[in-house]
Structures are given as C-alpha cells and as structure tokens.
Design a protein around this motif. Sequence first.
Motif, short mmCIF file in Angstrom:
data_model
loop_
_atom_site.label_atom_id
_atom_site.label_comp_id
_atom_site.label_asym_id
_atom_site.label_seq_id
_atom_site.Cartn_x
_atom_site.Cartn_y
_atom_site.Cartn_z
N SER A 1 -5.40 13.54 -25.80
CA SER A 1 -4.30 13.51 -25.11
C SER A 1 -4.50 13.54 -23.63
O SER A 1 -5.40 14.24 -23.26
CB SER A 1 -3.16 14.79 -25.45
OG SER A 1 -3.72 15.95 -24.82
N ILE A 2 -3.70 13.28 -22.77
CA ILE A 2 -3.77 13.14 -20.98
C ILE A 2 -3.75 14.87 -20.81
O ILE A 2 -4.56 14.86 -20.04
CB ILE A 2 -2.57 12.63 -20.60
CG1 ILE A 2 -2.77 11.16 -20.98
CG2 ILE A 2 -2.51 13.10 -19.03
CD1 ILE A 2 -1.61 10.00 -19.98
N ILE A 3 -3.13 15.56 -21.51
CA ILE A 3 -2.97 17.11 -21.08
C ILE A 3 -4.39 17.53 -21.31
O ILE A 3 -5.01 18.26 -20.54
CB ILE A 3 -1.80 17.86 -22.04
CG1 ILE A 3 -0.52 17.15 -21.44
CG2 ILE A 3 -2.15 19.41 -21.78
CD1 ILE A 3 -0.16 17.59 -20.01
N SER A 4 -4.79 17.18 -22.62
CA SER A 4 -6.54 17.75 -23.08
C SER A 4 -7.54 17.32 -22.24
O SER A 4 -8.34 18.05 -21.59
CB SER A 4 -6.44 17.19 -24.51
OG SER A 4 -8.08 17.63 -24.54
N GLY B 1 -7.22 19.26 -18.77
CA GLY B 1 -7.98 20.35 -19.00
C GLY B 1 -9.50 20.45 -18.87
O GLY B 1 -10.12 20.98 -18.42
N TRP B 2 -10.19 19.22 -19.70
CA TRP B 2 -11.38 18.99 -19.45
C TRP B 2 -11.95 18.67 -18.18
O TRP B 2 -13.00 19.24 -17.74
CB TRP B 2 -11.81 17.98 -20.54
CG TRP B 2 -13.19 17.80 -20.69
CD1 TRP B 2 -13.96 18.29 -21.51
CD2 TRP B 2 -14.02 16.90 -19.83
NE1 TRP B 2 -15.32 18.00 -21.34
CE2 TRP B 2 -15.40 16.85 -20.14
CE3 TRP B 2 -13.83 16.09 -18.84
CZ2 TRP B 2 -16.42 16.44 -19.77
CZ3 TRP B 2 -14.95 15.30 -18.34
CH2 TRP B 2 -16.29 15.56 -18.63
N THR B 3 -11.20 18.05 -17.36
CA THR B 3 -11.66 17.56 -16.32
C THR B 3 -11.79 18.75 -15.23
O THR B 3 -12.51 18.88 -14.34
CB THR B 3 -10.70 16.33 -15.67
OG1 THR B 3 -10.85 15.23 -16.47
CG2 THR B 3 -11.21 15.87 -14.31
N ALA B 4 -10.59 19.41 -15.35
CA ALA B 4 -10.45 20.60 -14.52
C ALA B 4 -11.54 21.63 -14.75
O ALA B 4 -12.18 22.28 -13.66
CB ALA B 4 -9.26 21.26 -14.37
N ARG B 5 -11.88 22.10 -15.91
CA ARG B 5 -13.03 22.80 -16.48
C ARG B 5 -14.25 22.31 -15.87
O ARG B 5 -14.99 23.10 -15.42
CB ARG B 5 -12.51 23.15 -17.84
CG ARG B 5 -11.76 24.17 -18.29
CD ARG B 5 -11.94 24.33 -19.84
NE ARG B 5 -12.24 23.36 -20.78
CZ ARG B 5 -10.87 22.39 -21.21
NH1 ARG B 5 -9.91 22.90 -21.12
NH2 ARG B 5 -11.43 21.61 -21.87
N THR B 6 -14.62 21.08 -16.09
CA THR B 6 -15.87 20.52 -15.76
C THR B 6 -16.06 20.66 -14.25
O THR B 6 -17.08 21.10 -13.70
CB THR B 6 -16.13 19.16 -16.33
OG1 THR B 6 -15.82 19.15 -17.72
CG2 THR B 6 -17.33 18.59 -16.04
N ALA B 7 -14.97 20.27 -13.65
CA ALA B 7 -15.08 20.41 -11.97
C ALA B 7 -15.28 21.68 -11.58
O ALA B 7 -16.03 21.97 -10.52
CB ALA B 7 -13.88 19.64 -11.39
N LYS C 1 -12.91 11.03 -16.14
CA LYS C 1 -12.09 11.23 -14.88
C LYS C 1 -11.11 10.10 -14.51
O LYS C 1 -9.85 9.82 -14.28
CB LYS C 1 -12.64 11.75 -13.67
CG LYS C 1 -11.45 12.04 -12.59
CD LYS C 1 -12.02 12.68 -11.40
CE LYS C 1 -11.24 12.66 -10.08
NZ LYS C 1 -11.83 13.43 -8.94
N ALA C 2 -11.69 8.95 -14.44
CA ALA C 2 -11.49 7.43 -14.04
C ALA C 2 -10.47 7.11 -15.29
O ALA C 2 -9.33 6.57 -14.90
CB ALA C 2 -12.65 6.53 -13.89
N ALA C 3 -10.91 7.32 -16.40
CA ALA C 3 -9.97 6.94 -17.53
C ALA C 3 -8.65 7.69 -17.53
O ALA C 3 -7.58 7.28 -18.00
CB ALA C 3 -10.80 6.92 -18.80
#
Length: 154
Positions: free
Chosen positions: A67-70, A73-79, A96-98
């Motif tokens: 999901s977009i929400i998931s 979350g992954w992108t924010a945690r990784t960054a 992130k681009a996707a």
Amino acid sequence: MFEIRIICDLADKDRVSEALAAAFNTGPARQHPTRDGQRTRLYLAADHRPEPEPWPAPEEAYALAPSIISEIGWTARTAADRPFLDALNREFWLRKAALLDRIALSNETDSVTSDAADLATRAAQRLMELDDTAVVSDPRHYVRQQYAHWAKNQ
C-alpha cells in the motif's frame, strides 16, 4: 556488427563520437588524420541497440506493490536511518520514485492539483542517474519498468 567511418574536423570529433554512441552501441573510436591533414577520420565498431522493452502500464508495474501508506512508512524510516540521502542505495530511490509515481497517478485520477508529478519525475531522474541510464522520454515509465522487474524478484 558494422563499422562506421566519419571524416570530420578535429574540433567536432568528440561531438560526433558522442552522437554515434547515443544512437548505437559503439566501441572506442580509432582516429587517423586525413591525407590532406586538415581533418580526421574516425572509425567506430558499432551495433544496433536492442529494442527497448515495452513500458508496463502502472497497474501491471505496481501489481505487487504494498500500500502507499506502507511505502511512505518504509521510505521515511529508511531515510531517517540514513540521513545522507546520497549514500542510500538503489532500492531506496526505486521505491521512493515508485511511491511518488503512484501518488501522482492517484492525484491525476482524482483530478487533484499537486506537485506530485514533478516530484515523481525528479525522483525518477535520480534513479536514472544512479543507474547511469541514457535519456528516456518519460522517466516515470522507466521507474515502472524497473519497479516491475524488482518486485518480481523480491
């Protein structure tokens, strides 16, 4: 495979070689002066570029996506875990681009005005820089293609 011979001014040598490399898969140019010494001869071994794969439709590319929400979350945690974004790996920039592409597609479908399409294109261009990819007419199509390959191999 074939060989291309070009006779040009010495000042045009790099520009001609770059244009040929953009159009064909080329080897290094061999250079020899012309008989009159006024110009140069370039010889390049070349081959046609393979036909590009067709771009997948967004539905196909993102069929296996969380999901977009998931993904937010992954992108924010990784960054957050890696504060120096240039040090982040290809998976981060691909996801992130996707993610941004999916948000932009959703906004387009809902007729929402935002800068999501611009952000998606900029993230796609960053991925293309990482991949050292030649210019693509629509970087977001490149992201969809790469994401579809990546998702199938996860």
